[in-house]
Design an enzyme around this catalytic site. Structure first.
Site, PDB file in Angstrom:
ATOM      1  N   ARG A 108       0.866  -1.184   0.000  1.00 15.66           N
ATOM      2  CA  ARG A 108       0.000   0.000   0.000  1.00 15.66           C
ATOM      3  C   ARG A 108       0.899   1.229   0.000  1.00 15.66           C
ATOM      4  NH1 ARG A 108      -5.219   2.164   3.206  1.00 15.66           N
ATOM      5  NH2 ARG A 108      -6.097   0.583   1.840  1.00 15.66           N
ATOM      6  N   HIS A 135      -7.303   0.797  -6.568  1.00 12.78           N
ATOM      7  CA  HIS A 135      -7.565   0.065  -5.314  1.00 12.78           C
ATOM      8  C   HIS A 135      -8.358  -1.205  -5.679  1.00 12.78           C
ATOM      9  CE1 HIS A 135      -7.844  -0.755  -1.188  1.00 12.78           C
ATOM     10  NE2 HIS A 135      -8.698   0.160  -0.781  1.00 12.78           N
ATOM     11  N   GLN A 138     -10.426  -3.497  -3.102  1.00 11.05           N
ATOM     12  CA  GLN A 138     -11.652  -2.862  -2.601  1.00 11.05           C
ATOM     13  C   GLN A 138     -12.827  -3.166  -3.543  1.00 11.05           C
ATOM     14  OE1 GLN A 138     -12.352  -0.813   0.260  1.00 11.05           O
ATOM     15  NE2 GLN A 138     -14.435  -1.169  -0.463  1.00 11.05           N
ATOM     16  N   ASP A 231     -16.618   8.460  -1.992  1.00 17.35           N
ATOM     17  CA  ASP A 231     -15.332   8.282  -1.311  1.00 17.35           C
ATOM     18  C   ASP A 231     -14.939   9.655  -0.755  1.00 17.35           C
ATOM     19  OD1 ASP A 231     -12.835   7.371  -0.471  1.00 17.35           O
ATOM     20  OD2 ASP A 231     -11.972   7.266  -2.493  1.00 17.35           O
ATOM     21  N   CYS A 271     -16.156   3.076   0.392  1.00 19.99           N
ATOM     22  CA  CYS A 271     -15.044   2.176   0.747  1.00 19.99           C
ATOM     23  C   CYS A 271     -14.606   2.364   2.191  1.00 19.99           C
ATOM     24  CB  CYS A 271     -13.879   2.392  -0.210  1.00 19.99           C
ATOM     25  SG  CYS A 271     -13.321   4.110  -0.260  1.00 19.99           S
ATOM     26  N   ARG A 299     -14.167  -7.184   2.540  1.00 20.72           N
ATOM     27  CA  ARG A 299     -12.745  -7.008   2.208  1.00 20.72           C
ATOM     28  C   ARG A 299     -11.978  -8.283   2.565  1.00 20.72           C
ATOM     29  NH1 ARG A 299     -10.365  -2.339   1.891  1.00 20.72           N
ATOM     30  NH2 ARG A 299      -8.980  -3.569   0.595  1.00 20.72           N
TER      31      ARG A 299
HETATM   32  N1   CP Z   1     -11.239   0.905   2.349  1.00 15.66           N
HETATM   33  C1   CP Z   1      -9.955   0.837   2.774  1.00 15.66           C
HETATM   34  O1   CP Z   1      -9.029   0.519   2.006  1.00 15.66           O
HETATM   35  O2   CP Z   1      -9.790   1.122   4.082  1.00 15.66           O
HETATM   36  P1   CP Z   1      -8.403   1.270   4.835  1.00 15.66           P
HETATM   37  O3   CP Z   1      -7.737   2.514   4.304  1.00 15.66           O
HETATM   38  O4   CP Z   1      -8.773   1.367   6.286  1.00 15.66           O
HETATM   39  O5   CP Z   1      -7.571   0.049   4.545  1.00 15.66           O
HETATM   40  N1  NVA Z   2      -9.397   7.438  -2.121  1.00 10.46           N
HETATM   41  C1  NVA Z   2      -9.102   7.039  -0.762  1.00 10.46           C
HETATM   42  C2  NVA Z   2      -9.433   5.600  -0.557  1.00 10.46           C
HETATM   43  C3  NVA Z   2      -9.216   5.090   0.837  1.00 10.46           C
HETATM   44  C4  NVA Z   2      -9.550   3.646   1.001  1.00 10.46           C
HETATM   45  C5  NVA Z   2      -7.638   7.300  -0.460  1.00 10.46           C
HETATM   46  O1  NVA Z   2      -6.791   6.982  -1.306  1.00 10.46           O
HETATM   47  O2  NVA Z   2      -7.334   7.845   0.595  1.00 10.46           O
END
Ligand code: CP
Ligand code: NVA
Length: 312
Positions: A108, A135, A138, A231, A271, A299
């Site tokens: 990540r 992502h 997700q 989001d 999400c 998830r």
């Molecule tokens: N939706 C999601 O990816 O959540 P986190 O950032 O908590 O992993």
């Molecule tokens: N668009 C958001 C998604 C988080 C799961 C981010 O990248 O912060």
């Protein structure tokens, strides 16, 4: 044709065919039923997973870590504050070392190039657990959740309201295009999807017989929607843009008026994490149309399915 994903990475949903996504969703439903029935297996016994984090996470970290650990595997959490990556060692060298010690790697972080380099150099399956661009895990959970609540995927109409250039908008467009859902990105002109990706996704949608639409008008997007998704307005790493985003995106807040405009028994999805009162009102996210907690739980089942399919 039998589906075999063994040894495969997931960097973007563009990597998977509709049949492969279908297969992962079927495995996910089975694994969820297993878990709900308290059946315990040790599928990852003797296996190790490197979990690399440049950004924070609740759901994704917990999903990977518990899914891998409860099946007997050993997940190792490595934040960028703990390892040499980016300070004393390149991504290519890190990838080669991790590939010698682990059966799989999840990443990540910020750049899609990083997750691609991990894949190029490690020799083991690599999972994109969120980059600025995509992502994908997700959206597997989102598709599973839609299917649980509606019993179908093709022919449904999903509207994503908000920042149309972020990782979620990009990945939802791809997921919908692959699985035959019409997808509308409802966003102001400044935040609409990038042209190259849009063209590619529209090609995928044409093969599945669905459409990807872009608009800045609620009246064009919302009536008839089966799912309204949003989001955060400023993604991780964009905190300095929060003020300007509030100005641009306030007209696109998901509220009861927007749900009423859909004129359907519309699902609300996010999400998470959410900023209640910005992209969605408290009433909507806590209300009867919201399926965000199922989405969060899924998830884990979809991530476990991905690892079962690619590691065993
Ligand atoms: N939706 C999601 O990816 O959540 P986190 O950032 O908590 O992993
Ligand atoms: N668009 C958001 C998604 C988080 C799961 C981010 O990248 O912060």
């Amino acid at each position: 044709m039998a589906i075999n994903l063994r040894g495969k990475s997931l960097l973007t949903l563009l990597d998977l065919s509709p049949e492969q996504i279908r297969y992962l969703l079927d495995v996910s439903h089975n694994l969820k039923a297993e878990r709900t029935g308290f059946q315990v297996y040790q599928r990852f016994q003797g296996k190790t997973l490197a979990m690399l984090f440049e950004k924070r996470s609740t759901r994704t970290r917990c999903a990977f870590e518990t899914a891998f650990g409860e099946e007997g595997g050993h997940p190792v959490f490595l934040s960028s504050a703990d390892i040499q990556l980016g300070v004393k060692e390149s991504i290519e060298d890190t990838a080669r070392v991790l590939g010698r010690m682990f059966d799989a790697i999840m990443f990540r972080g910020f750049s899609q190039e990083m997750v691609e380099a991990l894949d190029d150099y490690s020799g083991v399956p690599v999972y994109n657990a969120l980059t600025d661009l995509y992502h994908p895990t997700q959206v597997l959970a989102d598709l599973m959740t839609i299917e649980e609540h509606t019993g179908e995927l093709p022919g449904l109409s999903l509207v994503y309201a908000g920042d149309g250039r972020n990782n979620m908008a990009n990945s939802l467009m791809i997921g919908c295009a692959k699985m035959g859902l019409d997808c509308t990105i409802l966003a102001p002109k400044e935040l609409q999807p990038e042209g190259g990706l849009l063209e590619r996704v529209r090609g995928v949608a044409a093969d599945s017989g669905c459409e990807i639409r872009i608009t800045d008008k609620l009246t064009e997007a919302i009536p008839g929607a089966d799912i309204i998704y949003t989001d955060v307005w400023a993604s991780m790493g964009e905190e300095d843009k929060a003020k300007e985003r509030i100005k641009l995106l306030t007209p696109y807040q998901v509220n009861q008026e927007m749900l009423d405009m859909a004129g359907n028994d519309v699902l609300f999805m996010h999400c998470l994490p959410a900023v209640k009162g910005q992209e969605v009102t408290y009433d909507v996210i806590e209300g009867p149309n919201s399926v965000v907690w199922d989405e969060a739980e899924n998830r884990k089942h979809t991530i476990k399915a991905l690892m079962v399919a690619t590691l065993l």
